[in-house]
Write an enzyme that holds these catalytic residues in place. Sequence first.
Site, PDB file in Angstrom:
ATOM      1  N   HIS A  66       1.027  -1.246   0.086  1.00 33.95           N
ATOM      2  CA  HIS A  66      -0.217   0.124   0.209  1.00 33.95           C
ATOM      3  C   HIS A  66       0.850   1.352  -0.051  1.00 33.95           C
ATOM      4  O   HIS A  66       0.365   2.359   0.172  1.00 33.95           O
ATOM      5  CB  HIS A  66      -0.837   0.215   1.190  1.00 33.95           C
ATOM      6  CG  HIS A  66      -2.166  -0.983   0.990  1.00 33.95           C
ATOM      7  ND1 HIS A  66      -2.898  -1.420   2.166  1.00 33.95           N
ATOM      8  CD2 HIS A  66      -2.621  -1.327   0.055  1.00 33.95           C
ATOM      9  CE1 HIS A  66      -3.871  -2.210   1.744  1.00 33.95           C
ATOM     10  NE2 HIS A  66      -3.734  -2.350   0.397  1.00 33.95           N
ATOM     11  N   CYS A  87       6.786  19.597  -6.494  1.00 34.45           N
ATOM     12  CA  CYS A  87       7.988  18.735  -6.801  1.00 34.45           C
ATOM     13  C   CYS A  87       9.251  19.782  -7.219  1.00 34.45           C
ATOM     14  O   CYS A  87       9.027  20.784  -7.915  1.00 34.45           O
ATOM     15  CB  CYS A  87       7.731  17.910  -8.110  1.00 34.45           C
ATOM     16  SG  CYS A  87       8.699  17.116  -8.880  1.00 34.45           S
TER      17      CYS A  87
END
EC number: 2.3.1.286
Length: 246
Positions: free
Chosen positions: A116, A146
Site C-alpha cells: 500500500h 515537486c
Amino acid sequence: MKEFITKHRDKFQKISAISGAGISAESGIPTFRGSEGLWKNFRAEDLATPQAFSKNPKLVWEWYLWRRNIIETKRPNPGHFALVELERIHPDFFLITQNVDGLHSQAGSKKLTEIHGNIFINRCISCGQESKETISENTTPLPPQCQNCNSFLRPGVVWFGESYDDFKLNLSIQRMKHTDLLLVLGTSGSVSMPVYLAQIAKDSGALLIEINPERSSFSSSVDLFLQGKTGEVLPELIREILDNPS
C-alpha cells in the site's frame, strides 16, 4: 502449535508473511478507520481518495501530516522484531505488508514489499519522482511542490479506488504461488488484497497460519488459527519454527 510445526516441518522451505493493521495497532498506531479515523469530522474514506486530493489537496496534506506526526512517535513491537529474526535466520523468507507506517523497515526487515506504499514518501503527481524529504506545515506551503517539475506532491500511498503498483502486485502474486508456509498477521480481511493473496497461496498448496485477536473473514480457510496479539504469539511461533529447521 508445536505439534503442527513438527508435523509439517518439511513445508518450511519458503516462508512468507502478510501483515495488517493489527500489528501496527500493537505499537499504538490507530487504524484510521471508523471512529479512530475521524479528523475534523472527516473519515479516512473522505480524504484518502484521488477525488479528495483534486478537490482540496491542502486539506488532504494536513490530514497526512497529522498521521505522520502520530506515527513518528511510535516504535516497532515484538511482532516486528520476530519477523526480522525469521528473515535473518531462515534462508527464504519474504514479507508483504499492508501497513504504510514503515515500522517493519524501522525494525530491520529488508525482504519486504509495502503493497500500500509508505506514508513518509512524497511522490509527484506528474513526473512520479519520489523523496522522503520532511514536510512541515510550519515551513512548507501546502500542497508541497515537486523540485523537479513544480507539480504537486502527494503521499506515496495507494488511495481508495486506485490500482496497486504493478511491480509490487506481481511480485506478491508470484511469491504466493511459490510459498510453502504463509503467516497471516493482524489483518481482518476487510481489505480484499490479503484475502486474494492468501487464497492464491492456499490454492498453490501452501499451509496457512493466522494470528489474530479475533477470527477474521478467512479464518475458516487457514490450517492453524492462533488467537492473540501478534507481538505475543508470533515470537513463540517463530521460536518453534527456528528450533525445528527443515
